[in-house]
Design an enzyme around this catalytic site. Structure first.
Site, mmCIF file in Angstrom:
data_model
loop_
_atom_site.group_PDB
_atom_site.id
_atom_site.type_symbol
_atom_site.label_atom_id
_atom_site.label_comp_id
_atom_site.label_asym_id
_atom_site.label_seq_id
_atom_site.Cartn_x
_atom_site.Cartn_y
_atom_site.Cartn_z
ATOM 1 N N PRO A 21 8.312 19.564 -4.925
ATOM 2 C CA PRO A 21 7.869 18.306 -4.738
ATOM 3 C C PRO A 21 6.255 18.380 -5.094
ATOM 4 O O PRO A 21 5.790 19.317 -5.282
ATOM 5 C CB PRO A 21 8.040 18.037 -3.178
ATOM 6 C CG PRO A 21 7.976 19.358 -2.444
ATOM 7 C CD PRO A 21 8.316 20.422 -3.516
ATOM 8 N N GLY A 25 2.231 23.189 -4.886
ATOM 9 C CA GLY A 25 1.334 24.287 -5.627
ATOM 10 C C GLY A 25 1.930 24.614 -6.930
ATOM 11 O O GLY A 25 1.542 25.727 -7.704
ATOM 12 N N GLU A 95 4.106 18.750 -15.645
ATOM 13 C CA GLU A 95 4.730 17.895 -15.223
ATOM 14 C C GLU A 95 6.029 17.364 -16.212
ATOM 15 O O GLU A 95 5.735 16.420 -16.732
ATOM 16 C CB GLU A 95 3.416 16.673 -15.603
ATOM 17 C CG GLU A 95 2.564 16.732 -14.657
ATOM 18 C CD GLU A 95 2.775 16.069 -13.097
ATOM 19 O OE1 GLU A 95 3.974 15.991 -12.629
ATOM 20 O OE2 GLU A 95 1.759 15.896 -12.147
ATOM 21 N N GLN A 97 8.729 16.686 -15.846
ATOM 22 C CA GLN A 97 9.693 15.389 -15.501
ATOM 23 C C GLN A 97 9.184 14.079 -16.230
ATOM 24 O O GLN A 97 10.019 13.339 -16.812
ATOM 25 C CB GLN A 97 9.818 15.178 -14.174
ATOM 26 C CG GLN A 97 8.549 14.270 -13.344
ATOM 27 C CD GLN A 97 7.495 15.304 -13.200
ATOM 28 O OE1 GLN A 97 7.456 16.605 -13.501
ATOM 29 N NE2 GLN A 97 6.232 14.840 -12.809
ATOM 30 N N CYS A 151 4.670 19.915 5.333
ATOM 31 C CA CYS A 151 5.115 18.722 5.913
ATOM 32 C C CYS A 151 4.044 17.951 6.368
ATOM 33 O O CYS A 151 3.135 18.638 7.376
ATOM 34 C CB CYS A 151 6.139 18.506 6.879
ATOM 35 S SG CYS A 151 6.629 16.884 7.785
ATOM 36 N N CYS A 154 4.867 17.577 10.656
ATOM 37 C CA CYS A 154 4.890 18.674 11.485
ATOM 38 C C CYS A 154 4.598 19.979 10.834
ATOM 39 O O CYS A 154 4.622 21.007 11.753
ATOM 40 C CB CYS A 154 6.545 18.870 11.786
ATOM 41 S SG CYS A 154 7.535 19.189 10.449
ATOM 42 N N CYS A 196 8.987 17.094 5.505
ATOM 43 C CA CYS A 196 10.325 18.153 5.532
ATOM 44 C C CYS A 196 11.404 17.062 5.648
ATOM 45 O O CYS A 196 11.369 16.084 5.652
ATOM 46 C CB CYS A 196 9.889 18.903 6.725
ATOM 47 S SG CYS A 196 10.179 17.861 8.207
ATOM 48 N N HIS A 199 11.601 14.623 8.651
ATOM 49 C CA HIS A 199 10.565 13.477 8.545
ATOM 50 C C HIS A 199 10.580 12.756 7.356
ATOM 51 O O HIS A 199 9.435 11.841 7.085
ATOM 52 C CB HIS A 199 9.036 13.980 8.791
ATOM 53 C CG HIS A 199 8.905 14.612 10.165
ATOM 54 N ND1 HIS A 199 8.705 15.929 10.461
ATOM 55 C CD2 HIS A 199 9.302 13.876 11.408
ATOM 56 C CE1 HIS A 199 8.718 15.993 11.811
ATOM 57 N NE2 HIS A 199 9.105 14.804 12.499
HETATM 58 P P1 ADP Z 1 1.556 20.243 -7.239
HETATM 59 O O1 ADP Z 1 1.046 20.462 -8.617
HETATM 60 O O2 ADP Z 1 2.667 20.846 -6.887
HETATM 61 O O3 ADP Z 1 1.410 18.883 -6.980
HETATM 62 P P2 ADP Z 1 -0.843 21.650 -6.814
HETATM 63 O O4 ADP Z 1 -1.116 22.768 -7.464
HETATM 64 O O5 ADP Z 1 -1.716 20.562 -7.757
HETATM 65 O O6 ADP Z 1 0.375 20.953 -6.272
HETATM 66 O O7 ADP Z 1 -1.612 21.635 -5.490
HETATM 67 C C1 ADP Z 1 -1.419 22.387 -4.506
HETATM 68 C C2 ADP Z 1 -2.772 22.353 -3.468
HETATM 69 O O8 ADP Z 1 -2.457 21.164 -2.727
HETATM 70 C C3 ADP Z 1 -2.343 23.218 -2.193
HETATM 71 O O9 ADP Z 1 -2.846 24.626 -2.724
HETATM 72 C C4 ADP Z 1 -3.345 22.663 -1.197
HETATM 73 O O10 ADP Z 1 -4.358 22.930 -1.153
HETATM 74 C C5 ADP Z 1 -3.091 21.275 -1.614
HETATM 75 N N1 ADP Z 1 -2.467 20.413 -0.585
HETATM 76 C C6 ADP Z 1 -2.765 19.222 -0.033
HETATM 77 N N2 ADP Z 1 -1.922 18.439 0.607
HETATM 78 C C7 ADP Z 1 -0.893 19.571 0.814
HETATM 79 C C8 ADP Z 1 0.386 19.503 1.522
HETATM 80 N N3 ADP Z 1 0.843 18.525 2.151
HETATM 81 N N4 ADP Z 1 0.976 20.714 1.399
HETATM 82 C C9 ADP Z 1 0.503 21.695 0.629
HETATM 83 N N5 ADP Z 1 -0.587 21.710 -0.072
HETATM 84 C C10 ADP Z 1 -1.115 20.511 -0.028
HETATM 85 MG MG MG Z 2 0.817 19.448 -10.472
#
Ligand code: ADP
Ligand code: MG
Length: 204
Positions: A21, A25, A95, A97, A151, A154, A196, A199
């Site tokens: 999602p 990361g 990206e 998708q 999440c 939580c 999660c 939630h």
């Molecule tokens: P994605 O490409 O999957 O959207 P990114 O690689 O751009 O994710 O970013 C991941 C980073 O986002 C994490 O290392 C963390 O610093 C930050 N982050 C912000 N909110 C959250 C969250 N709810 N859960 C995990 N990481 C988060």
């Molecule tokens: Mg991304």
């Protein structure tokens, strides 16, 4: 009899998937792999969807603001042309998708031609359903890294992300299909939150 490597066709490559999602990361992991490949002297093409306007168009950007150069492309056909232009060892797609199901034959062609292709993207929509073409790629990849976010209620593993708004109320915005390709799906922390299973409150 062994074939002469200089005249033999390139053997098949491989497909690696990074899925999850929002906030899980995925982009960070893609950037880590691309950086390593560049250190190893591998020829790399990094592609991103030109709808992603979170930062300069020519970069993949993570939620933490880190970025690496990328070629922005608007559709699968242009992506295929770019990737065919040279015999890249590694083609990395951010990206994925947003390119839709047309991306599938293109990626398979690149893999058959010998490239390692990393396909990174959302495998789940904000409604909690599968987001093609990622599930298709996950089914046939040599390797799948399935990531979770945290999440925001939580702290447990989040396999979903949801749009901020009133859950359960069918607003005009929430009526747009969860797989529609539009820039509103690319919002960051201001539009979506990681949730999660307990939630997660889908819009409908
Ligand atoms: P994605 O490409 O999957 O959207 P990114 O690689 O751009 O994710 O970013 C991941 C980073 O986002 C994490 O290392 C963390 O610093 C930050 N982050 C912000 N909110 C959250 C969250 N709810 N859960 C995990 N990481 C988060
Ligand atoms: Mg991304």
């Amino acid at each position: 009899m062994p074939m002469n490597p200089s005249t033999s066709p390139r053997s098949a490559g491989r497909l690696d998937v990074i899925a999850g999602p929002m906030f899980s990361g995925k982009s960070e992991e893609l950037m880590r792999r691309v950086r390593r490949a560049k250190i190893a002297g591998v020829s790399v093409l990094v592609l991103s969807h030109s709808l992603d306007t979170r930062s300069e168009l020519s970069a993949i950007t993570s939620h933490t603001g880190v970025n690496i150069p990328a070629v922005p492309v608007g559709d699968g056909e242009t992506l295929a042309k770019m990737a065919r232009a040279e015999d890249y060892d590694l083609v990395a797609i951010d990206e994925a998708q947003f390119f839709g199901p047309d991306l599938v034959p293109t990626v398979f062609e690149l893999v058959d031609r010998g490239a390692t292709v990393i396909v990174e993207g959302l495998c789940v929509t904000f409604e909690g359903g599968p987001f093609e073409p990622m599930p298709t790629f996950m089914a046939v990849a040599e390797d799948v890294l399935k990531l979770t976010a945290v999440c925001t209620i939580c702290g447990r593993d989040a396999v979903f992300h949801q749009r901020l708004g009133v859950p359960g109320r069918a607003t005009e915005e929430s009526q747009s299909r969860a797989t529609d390709i539009d820039a509103s799906h690319i919002g960051g922390a201001e539009s979506y939150v990681a949730r999660c299973r307990e939630h997660f409150a889908p819009p409908h």
